[in-house]
Design an enzyme around this catalytic site. Sequence first.
Site, short mmCIF file in Angstrom:
data_model
loop_
_atom_site.label_atom_id
_atom_site.label_comp_id
_atom_site.label_asym_id
_atom_site.label_seq_id
_atom_site.Cartn_x
_atom_site.Cartn_y
_atom_site.Cartn_z
N GLU A 104 37.58 -24.90 20.19
CA GLU A 104 37.47 -25.16 18.76
C GLU A 104 37.34 -26.64 18.42
OE1 GLU A 104 40.70 -23.13 16.81
OE2 GLU A 104 40.13 -21.19 17.59
N GLU A 145 38.95 -15.46 21.52
CA GLU A 145 40.19 -15.29 20.75
C GLU A 145 39.92 -14.31 19.62
OE1 GLU A 145 42.18 -18.75 19.14
OE2 GLU A 145 41.82 -19.89 20.98
O1 IFM Z 1 46.91 -20.62 17.65
C1 IFM Z 1 45.58 -20.88 17.36
C2 IFM Z 1 44.85 -21.36 18.61
O2 IFM Z 1 45.45 -22.49 19.15
C3 IFM Z 1 43.42 -21.69 18.29
N1 IFM Z 1 42.77 -20.62 17.58
C4 IFM Z 1 43.46 -20.03 16.46
C5 IFM Z 1 44.87 -19.64 16.86
C6 IFM Z 1 45.59 -19.00 15.68
O3 IFM Z 1 45.65 -19.86 14.60
#
Ligand code: IFM
Length: 445
Positions: free
Chosen positions: A165, A352
């Site tokens: 990210e 994710e």
């Molecule tokens: O916890 C975060 C992660 O570090 C990066 N993506 C989003 C998740 C939830 O907010």
Amino acid sequence: MATTFPEGFVWGTATSAYQIEGAVREGGRGVSIWDRFSHTPGKTENGDTGDVASDHYHRWRQDVGLMKELGLNAYRFSIAWPRIIPDGSGAANQAGLDFYDRLVDALLAAGIEPFPTLYHWDLPEALYDKGGWLNRDAAGWFADYAAVVSSRLGDRVRRWITHNEPFVAAFEGYALGSHAPGLNDPKAALQVAHHLLLSHGRAVPILRQNSEAGAQVGIALNLSWVDPASERQADVEAAQRFDGLLNRLFLDPLFRGAYPADMLAYAGPLAPEVEPEDLLQIATPIDFLGVNYYSRAVVADDPQGGPLGARQIVPPYAELTEMGWEVYPEGLRQLLVRLHQEYHPAALYITENGCAAADRLQDGRVHDPQRIAYLSAHLAAAHQAIAEGVPLRGYLVWSLLDNFEWAYGYTKRFGLVYVDYATQARVVKDSGAWFRQVATANALP
Ligand code: IFM
């Protein structure tokens, strides 16, 4: 009827170093920008820090055992740069390398593929003192770090992720100030985004070179499907700007070797400084795109809405997670199809997806039907995207364990496994048992 996924589909969970490891002063680890930020009063809820987190540094064997129990075949974790090179550049720390070396071996022995990410936001503080990601040299520091890690683990790791990210690292860290290092400077954020992408491009060939033939390299982006709040032209244009910043600012250079022209024009004097060969390097072909998807964005025009002149709204009828994010699985299907049609990545992974819920430990159990519903709906959307031709190869739930949710501290729980922070006991939630069935059957019930 069961919804079956393609043979060889990757089923896993994802975590990151600062969010789970703790042990910040052990094993020769250096200080990161998140240590300093979380210890700065007022920056995190309850003043929470990652000092102890989910104590994974000491309990990693148990955690690998939990993944095995959950029937998973992959684990996405991040490597803490300050454990590997405590000062950010220069000498490597053998104890740090040993930690991940043992983890990788234990995962492989359990039949779980290690899927490491090199950077999940824990920049060594010593590098921040030299300008951090604002310094163009950061691309070289990152490439050197990638070389050290891959020289050690490249004989066993088959899939690498460079960055997690970069949008969040750049904009929450340097423009909104809600993440480390906590700056409020939009021009800096755009320059940081460019240097993050450049560092990715520099690392890709190094990771390939130091790994076995056929190893794959990719990047994980947080992407959303973006809808305008109304059909008004102003809202439609605001949604385009939002999409430009969140999605296209990263996808276009990675897959087309150019920043989106509309965004460069909009940024004007805030646009990043780019040197001639940078975009060629950034667009070095990758083997897969990692997609972190949680929700869609519904965007309205708003002249008061910061430099973007836009504001995210929550539709009144929306179902929300504990983060206040709309549950919108259809956006995942729409996003995956768009990525496939417009950017043609060779493969995609959902690196994710998951939700925070108000989990409670009751009589040794955690009943979290809303998480099961969330995961199930998103997996159905992912399956639909596959049916529409998207080369989706795997799905990793955020997260294995409850953990340190950045500025929210420990107030948000995302895990399939509950962590009782007082004792560090782990309890598999109902969603964990459910996900086990899905992963082992390679199908949604
Ligand atoms: O916890 C975060 C992660 O570090 C990066 N993506 C989003 C998740 C939830 O907010």
